[in-house]
Design a protein around this motif. Structure first.
Motif, short mmCIF file in Angstrom:
data_model
loop_
_atom_site.label_atom_id
_atom_site.label_comp_id
_atom_site.label_asym_id
_atom_site.label_seq_id
_atom_site.Cartn_x
_atom_site.Cartn_y
_atom_site.Cartn_z
N SER A 158 0.83 -1.20 0.00
CA SER A 158 0.00 0.00 0.00
C SER A 158 0.86 1.25 0.00
CB SER A 158 -0.93 0.03 1.22
OG SER A 158 -0.19 0.09 2.42
N SER A 159 0.30 2.32 -0.53
CA SER A 159 0.94 3.63 -0.50
C SER A 159 -0.17 4.64 -0.38
CB SER A 159 1.76 3.86 -1.78
OG SER A 159 2.37 5.13 -1.76
N SER A 160 -0.25 5.32 0.76
CA SER A 160 -1.41 6.18 1.00
C SER A 160 -1.13 7.19 2.10
CB SER A 160 -2.62 5.32 1.40
OG SER A 160 -2.34 4.61 2.59
N ILE A 161 -2.01 8.20 2.16
CA ILE A 161 -2.01 9.16 3.25
C ILE A 161 -2.76 8.53 4.42
CG2 ILE A 161 -2.81 11.43 4.01
CD1 ILE A 161 -2.52 12.37 1.12
N MET A 162 -2.19 8.59 5.60
CA MET A 162 -2.82 8.02 6.78
C MET A 162 -4.02 8.88 7.17
SD MET A 162 -0.78 5.48 7.24
CE MET A 162 -1.25 4.87 8.86
N GLN A 163 -5.17 8.24 7.30
CA GLN A 163 -6.40 8.97 7.61
C GLN A 163 -6.71 9.03 9.09
OE1 GLN A 163 -8.09 10.60 5.24
NE2 GLN A 163 -6.66 9.85 3.67
N ALA A 164 -6.14 8.13 9.88
CA ALA A 164 -6.45 8.07 11.30
C ALA A 164 -5.31 7.40 12.04
CB ALA A 164 -7.75 7.28 11.52
N PRO A 165 -5.17 7.66 13.34
CA PRO A 165 -4.14 6.95 14.13
C PRO A 165 -4.35 5.44 14.07
CG PRO A 165 -5.11 8.75 15.39
CD PRO A 165 -5.95 8.60 14.16
N VAL A 166 -3.28 4.70 14.21
CA VAL A 166 -3.36 3.24 14.18
C VAL A 166 -3.19 2.72 15.61
CG1 VAL A 166 -2.34 1.12 13.29
CG2 VAL A 166 -2.38 3.18 11.86
N PRO A 167 -4.22 2.06 16.17
CA PRO A 167 -4.10 1.54 17.54
C PRO A 167 -3.00 0.49 17.65
CG PRO A 167 -6.39 1.54 16.81
CD PRO A 167 -5.55 1.81 15.60
N GLU A 168 -2.57 0.24 18.86
CA GLU A 168 -1.51 -0.75 19.09
C GLU A 168 -1.95 -2.14 18.62
OE1 GLU A 168 1.24 -0.85 22.67
OE2 GLU A 168 -0.11 -2.53 23.11
N HIS A 169 -1.07 -2.81 17.94
CA HIS A 169 -1.30 -4.18 17.49
C HIS A 169 0.06 -4.83 17.29
CE1 HIS A 169 -0.57 -1.89 13.82
NE2 HIS A 169 -0.35 -3.02 13.17
N GLU A 170 0.06 -6.14 17.03
CA GLU A 170 1.31 -6.83 16.78
C GLU A 170 1.08 -7.93 15.75
OE1 GLU A 170 1.97 -10.04 20.19
OE2 GLU A 170 1.65 -8.04 21.02
N HIS A 171 2.15 -8.32 15.07
CA HIS A 171 2.07 -9.32 14.01
C HIS A 171 2.42 -10.70 14.54
CE1 HIS A 171 1.69 -5.93 11.41
NE2 HIS A 171 2.93 -5.53 11.61
N SER A 172 1.94 -11.70 13.84
CA SER A 172 2.20 -13.08 14.24
C SER A 172 3.59 -13.52 13.77
CB SER A 172 1.14 -14.01 13.65
OG SER A 172 1.24 -14.02 12.24
N THR A 173 3.96 -14.71 14.15
CA THR A 173 5.25 -15.27 13.75
C THR A 173 5.39 -15.28 12.23
OG1 THR A 173 5.27 -16.67 15.71
CG2 THR A 173 6.71 -17.32 13.90
N GLY A 174 6.53 -14.83 11.74
CA GLY A 174 6.80 -14.85 10.31
C GLY A 174 6.39 -13.61 9.55
N ILE A 175 5.75 -12.62 10.21
CA ILE A 175 5.27 -11.42 9.53
C ILE A 175 6.23 -10.26 9.79
CG2 ILE A 175 3.39 -9.77 9.32
CD1 ILE A 175 2.73 -12.60 8.32
N TYR A 176 6.66 -9.62 8.70
CA TYR A 176 7.54 -8.46 8.77
C TYR A 176 6.93 -7.36 7.91
CZ TYR A 176 10.92 -11.47 11.01
OH TYR A 176 11.53 -12.32 11.90
N GLU A 177 6.59 -6.24 8.54
CA GLU A 177 5.98 -5.13 7.82
C GLU A 177 7.01 -4.01 7.69
OE1 GLU A 177 1.40 -3.79 7.75
OE2 GLU A 177 2.43 -3.41 9.64
N VAL A 178 7.26 -3.60 6.45
CA VAL A 178 8.24 -2.55 6.17
C VAL A 178 7.50 -1.26 5.87
CG1 VAL A 178 10.17 -1.85 4.70
CG2 VAL A 178 9.84 -4.28 5.26
#
Length: 294
Positions: free
Chosen positions: A19-39
């Motif tokens: 994705s490539s976008s303007i952030m519209q709202a704050p992102v609440p706390e969350h976490e990814h599962s094993t094997g997930i890497y978000e750049v």
């Protein structure tokens, strides 16, 4: 959308979301599962990242990675909204002949750098911005070669990311975070789970989530316990509390409105749950964190 698969050494990379976008709202706390890497790459504007309890300023040119089991959220200013490009990698170990390709040892050493840094933040010094531009331009063209081209670009992105990590003098490590292991190759499943708890925490049910990811409720509970260390109700409470904390810290909304926004039918239920999780009332938390008085 295609998963744009590619192999690095004995590891398979899938990319179910770009994705490539303007952030519209704050992102609440969350976490990814094993094997997930978000750049994440900040392309314009400003914001704040909170990762594992630490705050980091976000501004153009900042690059960061949030990997497995790293709690993180994003705060946005009222003016000059932030825009970012985001690439969601799912990494799994290959076995057998597919893991023994020529040159795999050198490529494995590259992947290990990523796996050893489930959280990293720094400035990009290796031309990731133009590479991201190539990716999104290619996606817009939709030519017969697009899937292959994007897979190649995404592989190059991992290599440039690792160069940035290696060059940084302020590497941030979390040795207790599990490395990516063997995970379900359905590349959409964990993305759907995380999206559900991030944006539908008010209304999501175990049965609706199970139906969405194509598993029984029992299988879904087992999956959540294996990869997140909690069952459905615990995961939903975590998501609701993250939203509540965000509102307590950044707004002057009364507790009743925050309870409603977090998905609770009554303020009493919300306050009891909040006290059980954080050992203080919502108003005590607001005062402690310097939030807006209600």
């Amino acid at each position: 959308m295609a998963d744009y698969p590619f192999q690095l050494g004995s590891w398979l990379f899938l990319t179910p979301q770009l994705s490539s976008s303007i952030m519209q709202a704050p992102v609440p706390e969350h976490e990814h599962s094993t094997g997930i890497y978000e750049v994440h790459y900040i392309t314009s504007g400003y914001g704040t990242l909170i990762a594992s309890g630490q705050r980091f300023d976000l501004y153009p040119g900042i690059l960061y990675v949030t990997g497995p089991h790293i709690p993180h959220s994003q705060l946005l200013p009222e003016q000059n909204p932030m825009a970012e490009a985001c690439v969601y990698y799912k990494v799994s170990a290959l076995t057998g002949k597919s893991a023994a390709a020529p040159g795999s040892e050198k490529e494995d050493s590259v992947v290990r750098v990523l796996l050893e840094h489930p959280f990293w933040i720094g400035r990009d010094h290796h031309g990731i911005r133009p590479l991201l531009d190539h990716i999104f331009t290619e996606l817009a063209q939709k030519s017969p070669e697009t899937d292959l081209m994007v897979s190649c670009y995404l592989k190059q992105l991992v290599l440039l990311l690792v160069r940035n990590i290696r060059d940084s003098r302020k590497l941030q490590r979390n040795v207790n975070t599990p490395a990516a292991g063997e995970i379900d190759l359905n590349s959409k499943r964990f993305y759907l789970i995380e999206c559900a708890f991030l944006s539908e925490f008010q209304t999501i049910t175990l049965s609706s989530l199970s139906s969405r990811i194509g598993l029984s409720t029992r299988q879904t509970q087992r999956l959540l316990q294996t990869y997140y260390g909690m069952d459905f109700n615990q995961k939903r409470v975590q998501a609701r509390m993250a939203k509540a904390r965000l509102l307590l810290e950044s707004t002057d909304l009364p507790v009743g409105k925050i309870a409603e926004a977090a998905g609770y039918a009554t303020s009493e239920h919300f306050c009891n749950t909040f006290r059980k999780v954080y050992h203080m009332t919502p108003l005590q938390y607001r005062r402690k964190e310097g939030g807006q008085p209600s």
